[in-house]
Design a protein around this motif. Structure first.
Motif, PDB file in Angstrom:
ATOM      1  N   ARG A  44       0.676  -1.199   0.019  1.00 51.67           N
ATOM      2  CA  ARG A  44       0.074  -0.054  -0.030  1.00 51.67           C
ATOM      3  C   ARG A  44       0.808   1.302   0.061  1.00 51.67           C
ATOM      4  NH1 ARG A  44      -2.304   2.398   4.358  1.00 51.67           N
ATOM      5  NH2 ARG A  44      -1.861   0.838   5.765  1.00 51.67           N
ATOM      6  N   ASN A  46       0.801   4.362   0.886  1.00 50.66           N
ATOM      7  CA  ASN A  46       0.654   5.220   2.042  1.00 50.66           C
ATOM      8  C   ASN A  46       0.944   4.539   3.527  1.00 50.66           C
ATOM      9  OD1 ASN A  46      -1.908   3.882   1.955  1.00 50.66           O
ATOM     10  ND2 ASN A  46      -2.880   6.020   2.239  1.00 50.66           N
ATOM     11  N   ASP A  47       1.398   3.169   3.269  1.00 51.23           N
ATOM     12  CA  ASP A  47       2.045   2.423   4.385  1.00 51.23           C
ATOM     13  C   ASP A  47       3.392   2.573   4.432  1.00 51.23           C
ATOM     14  OD1 ASP A  47       1.917   0.511   6.407  1.00 51.23           O
ATOM     15  OD2 ASP A  47       1.835  -1.001   4.790  1.00 51.23           O
ATOM     16  N   HIS A  49       5.088   0.587   6.567  1.00 51.92           N
ATOM     17  CA  HIS A  49       5.774  -0.906   6.454  1.00 51.92           C
ATOM     18  C   HIS A  49       5.956  -1.299   5.036  1.00 51.92           C
ATOM     19  CE1 HIS A  49       5.767  -1.429  10.801  1.00 51.92           C
ATOM     20  NE2 HIS A  49       4.505  -0.953  10.870  1.00 51.92           N
ATOM     21  N   SER A  50       5.220  -1.014   4.002  1.00 54.44           N
ATOM     22  CA  SER A  50       5.194  -1.408   2.758  1.00 54.44           C
ATOM     23  C   SER A  50       6.292  -0.866   1.950  1.00 54.44           C
ATOM     24  CB  SER A  50       4.003  -0.922   1.972  1.00 54.44           C
ATOM     25  OG  SER A  50       2.786  -1.653   2.276  1.00 54.44           O
ATOM     26  N   LEU A  76      -8.301   0.506   3.523  1.00 61.88           N
ATOM     27  CA  LEU A  76      -8.496  -0.390   4.558  1.00 61.88           C
ATOM     28  C   LEU A  76      -9.761  -1.035   4.873  1.00 61.88           C
ATOM     29  CD1 LEU A  76      -6.569   2.009   6.905  1.00 61.88           C
ATOM     30  CD2 LEU A  76      -5.669   0.176   5.621  1.00 61.88           C
ATOM     31  N   TYR A  81      -9.621  -1.891  11.533  1.00 62.98           N
ATOM     32  CA  TYR A  81      -8.743  -0.771  12.162  1.00 62.98           C
ATOM     33  C   TYR A  81      -9.729   0.067  12.958  1.00 62.98           C
ATOM     34  CZ  TYR A  81      -5.311  -1.992   8.812  1.00 62.98           C
ATOM     35  OH  TYR A  81      -4.305  -2.642   7.713  1.00 62.98           O
ATOM     36  N   GLN A  88      -1.841   4.901  11.663  1.00 63.69           N
ATOM     37  CA  GLN A  88      -0.941   5.434  10.693  1.00 63.69           C
ATOM     38  C   GLN A  88      -0.048   6.260  11.467  1.00 63.69           C
ATOM     39  OE1 GLN A  88      -1.559   3.794   7.792  1.00 63.69           O
ATOM     40  NE2 GLN A  88      -1.879   5.796   6.438  1.00 63.69           N
ATOM     41  N   ALA A  91       2.357   3.785  12.930  1.00 60.05           N
ATOM     42  CA  ALA A  91       3.110   3.150  11.710  1.00 60.05           C
ATOM     43  C   ALA A  91       4.432   3.771  11.267  1.00 60.05           C
ATOM     44  CB  ALA A  91       2.470   2.840  10.723  1.00 60.05           C
ATOM     45  N   SER A 191      -1.541  -4.446   4.892  1.00 61.92           N
ATOM     46  CA  SER A 191      -0.683  -4.417   4.042  1.00 61.92           C
ATOM     47  C   SER A 191       0.794  -4.749   4.210  1.00 61.92           C
ATOM     48  CB  SER A 191      -0.669  -2.922   3.247  1.00 61.92           C
ATOM     49  OG  SER A 191      -0.593  -1.905   4.115  1.00 61.92           O
TER      50      SER A 191
END
Length: 448
Positions: A44, A46-47, A49-50, A76, A81, A88, A91, A191
């Motif tokens: 994703r 805007n993630d 972790h991605s 999402l 969530y 976010q 994260a 994601s």
């Protein structure tokens, strides 16, 4: 009878024996169909972790003979969530920590792209999925999205993105829906997920398990079976004694504060490990229980709880913490233990009592809603059952449980386990390494 059988069935379901049997069947089927070692990767834009995961996949593919099936997602699953904005924010903080740990690229501020712009850029990622070079192209776009700011960012993105695609993002809506439906169908909701051979691996946080699995299959291409992505726990409580608290230090040392739920298996792991951390560095640990989500009239979908059980099992095995024979304490089991927590605290045994309860319901199949089960949990913590039993009628604990919840929210956190040490605030037992960093820094400053 069901109370006796169910914990043993769950123990079998989460056992390494059954896991290895499933793996052998998967590998046999792969060989029979002459298939490659393919890993499905859900990303994703805007993630955080991605973004980090994408940066290490090329190196990973050089170490192991795997191919990637990239699936871009964006929306999402709302029931997964409960506090997306806080998720976010957390994260991003985790991303900054992991980037420093693994020497990866990461910004000092979150990207400022609008929702419509993010959707346009996601369309470009979807377009690239069906042609060679997704990894290289996506990494370039992720870099521009995360690292650039203002007009400079837009100029870079404009050179990367095909306006015929970005200006017609709606044409990719069905493609996006198909990817998101597959993620849900395969049994997940996050994601930065990798799916290989029926098992899930969450970003850099769980990539070590995929490394171990491929090593066990003798698939390493550089003749090294070393695990790379274990830095968050490799040196846990490994600092030498001279970094611990000293009587010569000045000022009051901070306490580790943990927001905790008896029905959260991650809270169980966090309690065991946080006690180890507190003992090692000789700092106080204060646990503040809250009611489980379901008992606060929130939802925990079965997909989420199923993944959590499997994930906690491998985490527990890694840390040598017993887990698997589960007797769900939801309802009376939680309430009765919480009703006795103040009593346990008054005897200086609050942490021992909570760990006894958590270990009982998560690894021994002890029914905390029964008198016989609760008596066992109470007495092995060093408490007197004859004194404890009358206190079960007192429900004043509900006031402090809700006050703990409000305090959790006041820390800009939302779930359990969450931990606070000074200015360091984290969600999840995965980030105990950040708490440890905060302790080491704090104690070093106090002993200078």
């Amino acid at each position: 009878m069901i109370h006796f059988i169910k914990p043993r069935l769950i123990q079998l379901f989460t056992s390494q024996w059954l896991r290895n049997l499933r793996r052998r069947r998967v590998e046999k089927r792969r060989l029979a169909n002459s298939q490659a070692h393919q890993v499905t990767v859900y990303l994703r834009l805007n993630d955080a972790h991605s973004y980090l995961l994408l940066q290490v996949l090329q190196q990973f593919a050089q170490r192991y003979p795997v191919s990637f099936d990239f699936r871009t997602v964006l929306n999402l699953q709302q029931d997964m969530y409960p506090a997306p904005a806080l998720w976010q924010s957390n994260a991003f903080a985790d991303g900054a920590h992991l980037a420093q740990l693994y020497n990866l690229r990461f910004p000092t501020q979150p990207p400022q792209a609008s929702a419509s712009r993010t959707r346009q850029l996601t369309a470009q990622l979807l377009h690239w999925e069906l042609q060679p070079g997704y990894l290289e192209n996506a990494l370039q776009l992720f870099d521009a999205y995360w690292q650039g700011q203002g007009q400079g960012q837009n100029d870079i993105l404009d050179k990367i993105v095909d306006t015929r695609i970005s200006e017609h993002a709606e044409c990719y809506s069905h493609h996006l829906q198909a990817n998101e439906a597959l993620l849900k169908q395969q049994g997940h909701y996050l994601s930065a997920m990798l799916h290989y051979g029926g098992e899930w691996y969450w970003g850099i946080n769980r990539l070590e398990y995929l490394e171990q699995r491929l090593n066990e299959m003798d698939l390493q291409q550089n003749q090294s079976s070393a695990v790379v992505f274990d830095k968050s726990h490799r040196d846990f409580c490994g600092q030498s004694l001279n970094t611990r608290r000293s009587d010569e230090g000045t000022g009051q040392v901070n306490a580790i504060v943990m927001y905790w739920s008896m029905r959260s298996p991650y809270s169980y792991l966090a309690l065991v490990r946080a006690r180890q951390l507190a003992d090692h560095y000789q700092v106080p640990l204060e646990v503040k229980p809250v009611l489980p989500m379901v008992m606060r009239r929130m939802q925990v979908p079965k997909t989420k709880s199923g993944y959590i059980t499997a994930d906690v099992k491998r985490e527990a095995d890694k840390y040598g913490i017993p887990f698997g024979r589960i007797a769900d304490p939801l309802g009376a089991g939680v309430e009765r233990c919480y009703a006795l927590f103040a009593y346990a605290q008054s005897r200086g045994l609050g942490l021992s009592f909570l760990q006894s309860c958590a270990e009982g319901v998560w690894s021994e199949g002890i029914l905390s809603e029964s008198d016989s089960g609760l008596q066992q949990l109470v007495e092995r913590a060093g408490l007197d059952w004859s004194q404890a039993r009358p206190l079960l009628k007192d429900d004043s604990w509900r006031f402090w449980a809700q006050d703990n919840l409000a305090e959790l929210y006041g820390q800009d956190l939302w779930g359990v386990p969450s931990l606070v040490y000074g200015e360091t605030k984290v969600f999840g037992q995965d980030r105990l390494d950040r708490i440890e960093q905060g302790i080491i820094k704090d104690l070093a400053e106090r002993t200078q």
